[in-house]
Scaffold this active site. Structure first.
Site, mmCIF file in Angstrom:
data_model
loop_
_atom_site.group_PDB
_atom_site.id
_atom_site.type_symbol
_atom_site.label_atom_id
_atom_site.label_comp_id
_atom_site.label_asym_id
_atom_site.label_seq_id
_atom_site.Cartn_x
_atom_site.Cartn_y
_atom_site.Cartn_z
ATOM 1 N N ARG A 148 12.858 18.729 0.878
ATOM 2 C CA ARG A 148 11.902 19.623 1.646
ATOM 3 C C ARG A 148 12.441 19.937 2.824
ATOM 4 O O ARG A 148 13.523 19.493 3.361
ATOM 5 C CB ARG A 148 10.532 18.922 2.155
ATOM 6 C CG ARG A 148 9.533 18.384 0.834
ATOM 7 C CD ARG A 148 8.536 17.451 1.662
ATOM 8 N NE ARG A 148 7.612 16.969 0.560
ATOM 9 C CZ ARG A 148 7.784 15.787 -0.036
ATOM 10 N NH1 ARG A 148 8.743 14.911 0.316
ATOM 11 N NH2 ARG A 148 7.065 15.417 -1.052
ATOM 12 N N TYR A 280 5.353 21.986 -12.704
ATOM 13 C CA TYR A 280 6.540 22.671 -12.952
ATOM 14 C C TYR A 280 6.827 22.470 -14.428
ATOM 15 O O TYR A 280 7.529 23.286 -15.041
ATOM 16 C CB TYR A 280 7.676 21.737 -12.157
ATOM 17 C CG TYR A 280 7.611 21.945 -10.687
ATOM 18 C CD1 TYR A 280 8.267 22.935 -10.159
ATOM 19 C CD2 TYR A 280 7.488 20.735 -9.988
ATOM 20 C CE1 TYR A 280 8.103 23.066 -8.950
ATOM 21 C CE2 TYR A 280 7.232 20.633 -8.591
ATOM 22 C CZ TYR A 280 7.656 21.986 -8.162
ATOM 23 O OH TYR A 280 7.646 22.009 -6.681
#
Length: 302
Positions: A148, A280
């Protein structure tokens, strides 16, 4: 009223070990709700909040055309806050316990296709800026680890083990994980740390272990990283908005498309729930469908 809010934020920071960005989001959500309550009730206590007031507040949020995800995040903040009040005997009930907003169909995260990635890396490697080494290392790390942006901004030198080719990542809520350090990211990081970073640290007499720094040798912020990436994207001429999280999406999608196990991807990304990682798989199936329609002769009508 402010006393309870301050205690709650301290609880999130110390016991839950939330990041500064997450704390800021909680504080903003609660502050805006308190301002709404004051506009409706004048002086108020947290225990004065009831279903009618919540409906009026939700109506205001809808009028602002906020996304369902944003409204649900605000509800989650308030639900957690009131649970804290109950646990600490400041309130007897949670008025937000059963309040939910229907989600719209989940949008698939944006990610980079292979030609776009190639253009991005070619562009950053061709930069004439004195900060080129840092920018190359930044892109290689974001794509090569799926970290991140906040994790990258807070990354310190002692978290990187170049011998074992791993990075010790401190994620959301203080959760820890180890991610592999690939050869491209390793080479770019060593080049930057032993070159430009060392030079700027010495030049501006700064003393810290944060990996990514600005032109004056100080730690770079998450916003600073986003600005760098926007400048790189602008230089590519691709014409799309680029956010650091797109590298994380691309990392996950490429792993799954190349046969990685879903549980392994969950661990690498630091997701608490497998359902978060499963988004995903939808991207991968979408690409498979596109390839099928494009390359298989009987996939569509003449």
């Amino acid at each position: 009223m402010l006393k309870e809010l301050k205690l709650f934020l301290q609880y999130l920071a110390i016991e839950r070990q939330f990041s500064p960005e997450t704390l800021k989001a909680y504080q903003q959500d609660l502050k805006l709700f308190a301002q709404f309550c004051q506009s409706e009730l004048g002086d108020f206590n947290w225990t004065d909040v009831d279903a009618n007031l919540i409906r009026a507040w939700l109506s205001q949020l809808y009028d602002q055309k906020l996304a369902a995800t944003t409204i649900n995040r605000k509800l989650s903040s308030l639900r957690s806050f009131y649970q804290f009040l109950i646990n600490n005997h400041f309130a007897n009930q949670n008025p937000f316990a059963d309040v939910q907003v229907k989600q719209h169909p989940q949008h698939l995260p944006h990610y980079f296709r292979e030609p776009e990635l190639a253009t991005l890396f070619a562009t950053v490697n061709a930069q004439k800026t004195p900060l080129k080494e840092r920018n190359v290392a930044l892109l290689e790390l974001l794509y090569g680890t799926g970290m991140r942006v906040s994790e990258v901004a807070n990354l310190t030198l002692n978290q990187i083990d170049f011998d074992r080719e791993t990075i010790h990542v401190f994620g959301k809520g203080g959760k820890e994980r180890f991610v592999p350090l690939g050869s491209y990211a390793k080479k770019a990081l060593l080049n930057y740390i032993n070159g430009l970073r060392q030079k700027l640290i010495q030049q501006y007499h700064t003393d810290h272990n944060v990996v990514f720094i600005n032109r004056l040798g100080g730690p770079i912020s998450s916003g600073g990283i986003e600005y760098i990436l926007k400048q790189v994207m602008k230089a590519t001429g691709l014409g799309n908005e680029m956010h650091p999280h797109m590298f994380r999406h691309t990392y996950a999608t490429d792993l799954l498309n190349n046969g990685a196990d879903l549980r392994s991807v969950q661990e690498l990304l630091g997701h608490a729930n497998l359902s978060t990682t499963q988004i995903y798989t939808h991207i991968s199936r979408e690409q498979l469908q596109a390839d099928y329609r494009k390359y298989f002769p009987r996939a569509s009508h003449e």
